[in-house]
Design a protein around this motif. Structure first.
Motif, PDB file in Angstrom:
ATOM      1  N   MET A   1       8.055  51.604  -4.744  1.00  0.00           N
ATOM      2  CA  MET A   1       8.167  50.151  -4.885  1.00  0.00           C
ATOM      3  C   MET A   1       8.943  49.825  -6.156  1.00  0.00           C
ATOM      4  SD  MET A   1       5.112  47.283  -4.903  1.00  0.00           S
ATOM      5  CE  MET A   1       4.555  47.749  -3.272  1.00  0.00           C
ATOM      6  N   GLY A   2      10.030  49.046  -6.037  1.00  0.00           N
ATOM      7  CA  GLY A   2      10.865  48.726  -7.185  1.00  0.00           C
ATOM      8  C   GLY A   2      10.309  47.597  -8.020  1.00  0.00           C
ATOM      9  N   ILE A   3      10.962  47.359  -9.151  1.00  0.00           N
ATOM     10  CA  ILE A   3      10.507  46.325 -10.066  1.00  0.00           C
ATOM     11  C   ILE A   3      10.502  44.949  -9.417  1.00  0.00           C
ATOM     12  CG2 ILE A   3      12.813  46.010 -11.045  1.00  0.00           C
ATOM     13  CD1 ILE A   3      11.492  45.363 -13.707  1.00  0.00           C
ATOM     14  N   GLU A   4      11.394  44.735  -8.444  1.00  0.00           N
ATOM     15  CA  GLU A   4      11.478  43.427  -7.798  1.00  0.00           C
ATOM     16  C   GLU A   4      10.236  43.109  -6.970  1.00  0.00           C
ATOM     17  OE1 GLU A   4      13.325  46.532  -5.183  1.00  0.00           O
ATOM     18  OE2 GLU A   4      13.546  45.944  -7.287  1.00  0.00           O
ATOM     19  N   ASN A   5       9.391  44.109  -6.706  1.00  0.00           N
ATOM     20  CA  ASN A   5       8.159  43.907  -5.942  1.00  0.00           C
ATOM     21  C   ASN A   5       6.918  44.207  -6.778  1.00  0.00           C
ATOM     22  OD1 ASN A   5      10.161  45.486  -3.623  1.00  0.00           O
ATOM     23  ND2 ASN A   5       9.484  43.378  -3.278  1.00  0.00           N
ATOM     24  N   MET A   6       7.056  44.108  -8.096  1.00  0.00           N
ATOM     25  CA  MET A   6       5.973  44.554  -8.963  1.00  0.00           C
ATOM     26  C   MET A   6       5.802  43.624 -10.154  1.00  0.00           C
ATOM     27  SD  MET A   6       3.786  47.112  -9.103  1.00  0.00           S
ATOM     28  CE  MET A   6       4.574  48.373  -8.083  1.00  0.00           C
ATOM     29  N   LYS A   7       4.558  43.479 -10.600  1.00  0.00           N
ATOM     30  CA  LYS A   7       4.268  42.822 -11.871  1.00  0.00           C
ATOM     31  C   LYS A   7       3.566  43.848 -12.757  1.00  0.00           C
ATOM     32  CE  LYS A   7       1.852  39.756  -9.598  1.00  0.00           C
ATOM     33  NZ  LYS A   7       1.019  38.557  -9.273  1.00  0.00           N
ATOM     34  N   TYR A   8       3.766  43.740 -14.049  1.00  0.00           N
ATOM     35  CA  TYR A   8       3.305  44.768 -14.984  1.00  0.00           C
ATOM     36  C   TYR A   8       2.306  44.197 -15.984  1.00  0.00           C
ATOM     37  CZ  TYR A   8       7.137  47.503 -13.114  1.00  0.00           C
ATOM     38  OH  TYR A   8       7.984  48.179 -12.261  1.00  0.00           O
ATOM     39  N   ILE A   9       1.230  44.947 -16.208  1.00  0.00           N
ATOM     40  CA  ILE A   9       0.187  44.546 -17.147  1.00  0.00           C
ATOM     41  C   ILE A   9       0.047  45.617 -18.224  1.00  0.00           C
ATOM     42  CG2 ILE A   9      -2.275  44.027 -17.433  1.00  0.00           C
ATOM     43  CD1 ILE A   9      -0.698  41.894 -15.876  1.00  0.00           C
ATOM     44  N   VAL A  10      -0.078  45.161 -19.464  1.00  0.00           N
ATOM     45  CA  VAL A  10      -0.331  46.055 -20.594  1.00  0.00           C
ATOM     46  C   VAL A  10      -1.672  45.691 -21.211  1.00  0.00           C
ATOM     47  CG1 VAL A  10       0.450  46.854 -22.857  1.00  0.00           C
ATOM     48  CG2 VAL A  10       2.139  46.294 -21.080  1.00  0.00           C
ATOM     49  N   PHE A  11      -2.552  46.664 -21.336  1.00  0.00           N
ATOM     50  CA  PHE A  11      -3.788  46.487 -22.095  1.00  0.00           C
ATOM     51  C   PHE A  11      -3.501  46.929 -23.531  1.00  0.00           C
ATOM     52  CE2 PHE A  11      -5.473  47.145 -17.764  1.00  0.00           C
ATOM     53  CZ  PHE A  11      -6.300  46.037 -17.657  1.00  0.00           C
ATOM     54  N   SER A  12      -3.553  45.987 -24.460  1.00  0.00           N
ATOM     55  CA  SER A  12      -3.195  46.276 -25.855  1.00  0.00           C
ATOM     56  C   SER A  12      -4.398  45.995 -26.750  1.00  0.00           C
ATOM     57  CB  SER A  12      -2.005  45.401 -26.275  1.00  0.00           C
ATOM     58  OG  SER A  12      -1.553  45.724 -27.571  1.00  0.00           O
ATOM     59  N   PHE A  13      -4.829  47.004 -27.503  1.00  0.00           N
ATOM     60  CA  PHE A  13      -6.022  46.896 -28.349  1.00  0.00           C
ATOM     61  C   PHE A  13      -5.630  46.951 -29.821  1.00  0.00           C
ATOM     62  CE2 PHE A  13      -7.547  48.244 -24.300  1.00  0.00           C
ATOM     63  CZ  PHE A  13      -8.817  47.696 -24.170  1.00  0.00           C
ATOM     64  N   ASP A  14      -5.977  45.921 -30.551  1.00  0.00           N
ATOM     65  CA  ASP A  14      -5.620  45.868 -31.963  1.00  0.00           C
ATOM     66  C   ASP A  14      -6.682  46.512 -32.853  1.00  0.00           C
ATOM     67  OD1 ASP A  14      -3.287  44.643 -31.371  1.00  0.00           O
ATOM     68  OD2 ASP A  14      -3.780  42.701 -32.244  1.00  0.00           O
TER      69      ASP A  14
END
Length: 262
Positions: A1-14
């Motif tokens: 599945m290419g980027i055009e069919n995807m959403k991206y999530i980042v879990f970022s911990f400070d």
């Protein structure tokens, strides 16, 4: 599945709080997910000065950081002393861990469009890979400030989205720094899931966490910079079960963005 069919999530911990290793990391492993943990260099393996109440002022050890990195967690730069002082950011290192540079997560999200120039020089010089910042209430206009006040009182998914959607990242747009969605203690899993559903394909959201706690942990309820582990588990499960969502590191997000914006 290419980027055009995807959403991206980042879990970022400070901060590099101990509870990332004891509480958050096992949940991430449970769902085969990754994350970024942004370390304060001088606080490794120590009790910090007062001010980190939800974490009981406890921070990850070198062994915790190594174990997290070996699993696949990105290690980020939160400066040596939890400030945005350029020297503290540029001199960041972790003893006995050899990495090819770090991304920088601004303490207090103090990096923004009016003071970005100095930090961009660190990126150009190769001192840091990217800059991640976020919301800062004192920079908000009246509309967003009012929304934030309401959010503390009304757990509305729609209000949360209206407040946070300006910080969603379009991967086809060039950024000087990456904004993030701050996840406060009063943020619910339903609010986060609603917002992720609203995000379009070829877009991304960095979810900024601090502590993930169990109800019997010492710091639970001490300040707003924690989330209940059951809430965090629900968000992780939601991301893992949705095929149009990919959880990645901030460094990977930066690589995708640069590729798209050549």
């Amino acid at each position: 599945m290419g980027i055009e069919n995807m959403k991206y999530i980042v879990f970022s911990f400070d901060d590099g709080r101990k509870d990332f290793y004891t509480n958050a990391l096992p949940v991430l492993k449970k769902y085969n997910l990754t994350a970024v943990v942004n370390i304060i260099g001088n606080f490794i393996g120590s009790h910090a000065p007062k001010g980190f109440l939800s974490s009981n002022n406890e921070f990850m050890t070198i062994e915790d950081i190594k174990d997290s990195y070996e699993y696949g967690i990105e290690i980020g730069n939160h400066s040596m002393n939890d400030t945005n002082e350029v020297d503290s950011v540029a001199s960041f290192y972790i003893k006995n861990i050899q990495l090819m540079g770090y991304g920088f997560a601004s303490p207090g999200s103090e990096v923004w469009k009016k003071n970005i120039a100095t930090f961009k020089e660190l990126v150009i010089a190769g001192k840091i890979h990217y800059i991640r910042s976020g919301r800062q209430i004192k920079r908000d206009g009246y509309f967003h400030a009012a929304l934030y006040v309401l959010l503390e009182k009304i757990q509305s998914p729609l209000l949360f989205w209206l407040y946070q959607k300006r910080n969603v990242i379009n991967l086809n747009k060039k950024y000087d720094f990456y904004p993030s969605l701050a996840i406060d203690s009063f943020t619910t899993a339903e609010q986060v899931k609603f917002s992720i559903n609203k995000i379009k394909d070829e877009h991304s959201a960095i979810l900024m966490f601090h502590s993930v706690l169990r109800k019997d942990d010492v710091g639970y309820g001490k300040d707003k910079w924690f989330n209940d582990i059951e809430m965090f588990d629900e968000v992780c499960r939601f991301c893992a079960e949705n095929k149009d969502i990919q959880v990645i590191t901030n460094k990977r997000l930066c690589e995708i963005n640069k590729t798209r914006c050549r």
